[in-house]
Design an enzyme around this catalytic site. Structure first.
Site, mmCIF file in Angstrom:
data_model
loop_
_atom_site.group_PDB
_atom_site.id
_atom_site.type_symbol
_atom_site.label_atom_id
_atom_site.label_comp_id
_atom_site.label_asym_id
_atom_site.label_seq_id
_atom_site.Cartn_x
_atom_site.Cartn_y
_atom_site.Cartn_z
ATOM 1 N N ASP A 48 0.782 -1.241 0.000
ATOM 2 C CA ASP A 48 0.000 0.000 0.000
ATOM 3 C C ASP A 48 0.814 1.293 0.000
ATOM 4 O O ASP A 48 1.742 1.447 0.800
ATOM 5 C CB ASP A 48 -0.891 0.047 1.244
ATOM 6 C CG ASP A 48 -1.718 -1.189 1.450
ATOM 7 O OD1 ASP A 48 -1.669 -2.092 0.608
ATOM 8 O OD2 ASP A 48 -2.407 -1.271 2.486
ATOM 9 N N GLN A 64 4.177 0.315 2.344
ATOM 10 C CA GLN A 64 4.358 -0.908 3.105
ATOM 11 C C GLN A 64 5.504 -1.709 2.492
ATOM 12 O O GLN A 64 5.552 -1.918 1.275
ATOM 13 C CB GLN A 64 3.079 -1.736 3.091
ATOM 14 C CG GLN A 64 1.916 -1.094 3.840
ATOM 15 C CD GLN A 64 2.074 -1.238 5.346
ATOM 16 O OE1 GLN A 64 1.709 -2.242 5.933
ATOM 17 N NE2 GLN A 64 2.608 -0.208 5.974
ATOM 18 N N TRP A 72 4.756 -10.924 1.100
ATOM 19 C CA TRP A 72 4.161 -10.085 2.140
ATOM 20 C C TRP A 72 4.613 -10.549 3.516
ATOM 21 O O TRP A 72 4.730 -11.751 3.784
ATOM 22 C CB TRP A 72 2.629 -10.136 2.047
ATOM 23 C CG TRP A 72 1.969 -9.202 3.022
ATOM 24 C CD1 TRP A 72 1.641 -7.900 2.806
ATOM 25 C CD2 TRP A 72 1.579 -9.498 4.365
ATOM 26 N NE1 TRP A 72 1.067 -7.367 3.940
ATOM 27 C CE2 TRP A 72 1.018 -8.322 4.902
ATOM 28 C CE3 TRP A 72 1.653 -10.636 5.174
ATOM 29 C CZ2 TRP A 72 0.530 -8.253 6.203
ATOM 30 C CZ3 TRP A 72 1.173 -10.569 6.467
ATOM 31 C CH2 TRP A 72 0.619 -9.391 6.976
ATOM 32 N N PHE A 107 1.443 -1.038 10.091
ATOM 33 C CA PHE A 107 0.519 -1.114 8.971
ATOM 34 C C PHE A 107 0.230 0.275 8.391
ATOM 35 O O PHE A 107 0.768 1.274 8.826
ATOM 36 C CB PHE A 107 -0.771 -1.812 9.410
ATOM 37 C CG PHE A 107 -0.737 -3.316 9.275
ATOM 38 C CD1 PHE A 107 0.457 -4.029 9.266
ATOM 39 C CD2 PHE A 107 -1.918 -4.047 9.182
ATOM 40 C CE1 PHE A 107 0.490 -5.415 9.149
ATOM 41 C CE2 PHE A 107 -1.912 -5.438 9.066
ATOM 42 C CZ PHE A 107 -0.711 -6.115 9.049
ATOM 43 N N ARG A 171 -8.315 -0.675 10.969
ATOM 44 C CA ARG A 171 -7.019 -0.204 10.461
ATOM 45 C C ARG A 171 -7.117 0.856 9.359
ATOM 46 O O ARG A 171 -8.177 1.148 8.852
ATOM 47 C CB ARG A 171 -6.212 -1.386 9.934
ATOM 48 C CG ARG A 171 -6.829 -2.196 8.805
ATOM 49 C CD ARG A 171 -5.896 -3.320 8.362
ATOM 50 N NE ARG A 171 -6.504 -4.213 7.402
ATOM 51 C CZ ARG A 171 -7.191 -5.314 7.698
ATOM 52 N NH1 ARG A 171 -7.377 -5.644 8.970
ATOM 53 N NH2 ARG A 171 -7.704 -6.070 6.745
ATOM 54 N N GLU A 226 -10.815 -1.841 3.454
ATOM 55 C CA GLU A 226 -9.438 -1.460 3.733
ATOM 56 C C GLU A 226 -9.096 -0.117 3.097
ATOM 57 O O GLU A 226 -9.727 0.327 2.144
ATOM 58 C CB GLU A 226 -8.480 -2.513 3.172
ATOM 59 C CG GLU A 226 -8.509 -3.834 3.894
ATOM 60 C CD GLU A 226 -7.324 -4.710 3.499
ATOM 61 O OE1 GLU A 226 -6.516 -5.014 4.391
ATOM 62 O OE2 GLU A 226 -7.223 -5.077 2.319
#
Length: 506
Positions: A48, A64, A72, A107, A171, A226
């Site tokens: 992201d 990220q 990931w 995050f 989040r 998200e």
């Protein structure tokens, strides 16, 4: 609530370890698909866009980052910056996990400039409930960090704790100032597993008060929204999000998770009133987690992440994985958004060649460029004067016949990006809607070493997809397929693209 300093690890040691991890991966990085004109990590995994902003004379894009592998995991914040949105400089890794609330990952989040001129980051501190993986859900809280220079950050701990232990997703804060008050929105999966966006407010950037759920997805199967964003555009407000659990319908929402937006009106202290249908930001295979920000000149820009989650992911074998889209200008176009490459991007064009006008007979093809790693292509198709059923370009065409086709398909009445002839990576096609009423079609196609972005009629629709060519020279070939007659192309130009990096080999 009061800020609590919860540091349990040495931040400088964690950052040094992360930098060493990237350097180790970089030693064996393969560049066959590594982008020339798109932001990617020097090595490791990227996802992201985070903290997009303009601060102290530079544009900053955080992201990220897993600095230890090309998959990931171990979320840090990588960082690049630019004076002009064209040439980018790699900055030191900005944040690494260093206290209990972010034990398993720093995050996503956003950046704002405080009233006293500091860069303030809001982000999600992440832990696994079972200490290992998402099998029992997440423990997530919104955290705050401050910087004097945009490079080095002081963490100030948790400012918005999760209010209910039954909430498993909580989040991705996006913060802005509205009048004299600060606003924060983030994604929530409620105890009933409904995807919502919650709004909080604050007078001092530190103590945050719940305002309301500002948006709930109408589909009960969508369990999480998200990377939400909320911003004004002309006299409207846009809410965008990346929907988890959205089912495909026709040409829509074909990806694993799908990023889109709704347009409406909102006043502080009130509810959001939706006035448009849900629209995808991008109709391609690989687009997720977009974040917008405002330029000093008033433009609204957006970066997206070209998500590579669909297996196989051939980049993983090359020491890096994932990239941003180009930065795009966002404008209102009736009940949807227009997005197109920032006007500055054309500065990267080199050796531009004009090929049009061209007429192709039915089933004729013509090689335009014999070897092209990168290209900025502008093309017009006369739909009213053409009878071929498919008219377009075979890109990344190699000697074994591999290619990705970008074309107008008259049976579908859509622009198609088709990867069925590719050896590497996921295949399949995506199709963007088109209004044929004008009788012509404008395409701008940005080709990088491992990706293709297609802008339809000045960005009314966009498709972003990975395309991993086989070994050998990469042709660009113009084609016309089937139908009752010729293909008419009034104009077509192709330029090579220069690198976006201040230090090209880095």
């Amino acid at each position: 609530m009061n800020i609590e300093n919860m540091t349990t690890y040495d931040q400088s040691e964690q950052l040094a370890r992360a930098e060493a991890g990237v350097e180790e991966l970089f030693k064996s990085r393969k560049d066959r698909w590594y982008p020339v004109s798109h932001i990617a990590s020097k090595a490791g995994w990227i996802n992201d866009p985070n903290g997009l902003c303009y601060f102290q004379g530079r544009y900053h894009a955080y992201y990220q980052l897993n600095p230890f592998a090309s998959v990931w995991g171990s979320c840090h914040w990588g960082h690049v910056s630019s004076k002009d949105l064209v040439t980018w400089r790699r900055e030191p890794i900005a944040m690494a996990p260093s206290f209990e609330a972010e034990r398993d990952g720093v995050f996503s989040g956003s950046a704002v400039i405080s009233d006293d001129g500091k860069l303030v980051i809001y982000y999600t501190g992440h832990r696994w409930r079972n200490g290992i993986n998402e099998g029992e859900g997440n423990l997530q809280e919104q955290c705050m960090a401050v910087s004097e220079d945009g490079v080095h950050f002081t963490k100030l701990g948790v400012v918005v704790p999760c209010p209910d232990d039954r909430i498993l997703h909580f989040r991705d804060p996006k913060v802005w100032k509205q009048g004299g008050e600060w606003r924060m929105v983030f994604g929530v999966s409620t105890p009933e597993h409904r995807g919502e966006i919650w709004m909080y407010k604050s007078a001092d950037m530190v103590n945050w008060e719940f305002d309301r759920p500002i948006y709930q997805h109408p589909d009960p199967d969508v369990f999480m929204l998200e990377c939400p964003d909320m911003f004004p555009l002309d006299d409207k407000w846009v809410i965008c999000y990346s929907a988890m659990g959205l089912s495909p319908k026709g040409f829509e929402a074909r990806n694993h998770n799908n990023a889109g937006y709704v347009i409406g009106t909102w006043e502080p202290g009130g509810d959001f009133h939706q006035e448009s249908e849900f629209h995808l930001w991008d109709d391609g295979h690989n687009y997720y987690a977009p974040q917008t920000f405002g330029c000093p000149d008033g433009r609204r820009l957006v970066f997206g992440w070209m998500s590579p989650f669909t297996q196989p992911i051939p980049m993983e074998d090359d020491g890096w994985c994932g990239q941003f889209t180009l930065p795009r200008e966002v404008s209102l176009a009736g009940d949807h958004l227009r997005t197109q490459p920032i006007r500055e991007f054309s500065r990267l064009d080199e050796d531009k060649r004009e090929f049009g006008p061209i007429e192709l007979a039915v089933n004729e093809s013509r090689t335009l460029v014999t070897d092209s790693e990168t290209a900025d292509i502008e093309m017009e198709i006369n739909l009213a004067g053409s009878q071929a059923e498919r008219i377009g370009l075979e890109l990344h065409r190699t000697g074994n016949g591999d290619h990705t086709l970008v074309c107008y398909d008259d049976q579908l009445e859509r622009v198609v990006l088709d990867r069925h002839c590719n050896t590497y990576g996921d295949r399949g096609y995506r199709a963007a809607p088109l209004d044929k009423a004008h009788g012509s079609l404008k395409l701008r196609i940005i080709v990088d070493r491992g990706s293709i972005e297609v802008y339809v009629n000045d960005g009314l629709e966009v498709m972003s997809s990975y395309s991993f060519p086989a070994d050998g020279p990469r042709e660009i070939r113009l084609v016309a397929e089937s139908g009752e007659g010729k293909a008419v192309i009034p104009s077509l130009s192709i330029a090579k693209l220069g690198t976006i990096w201040e230090t090209p080999d880095r």
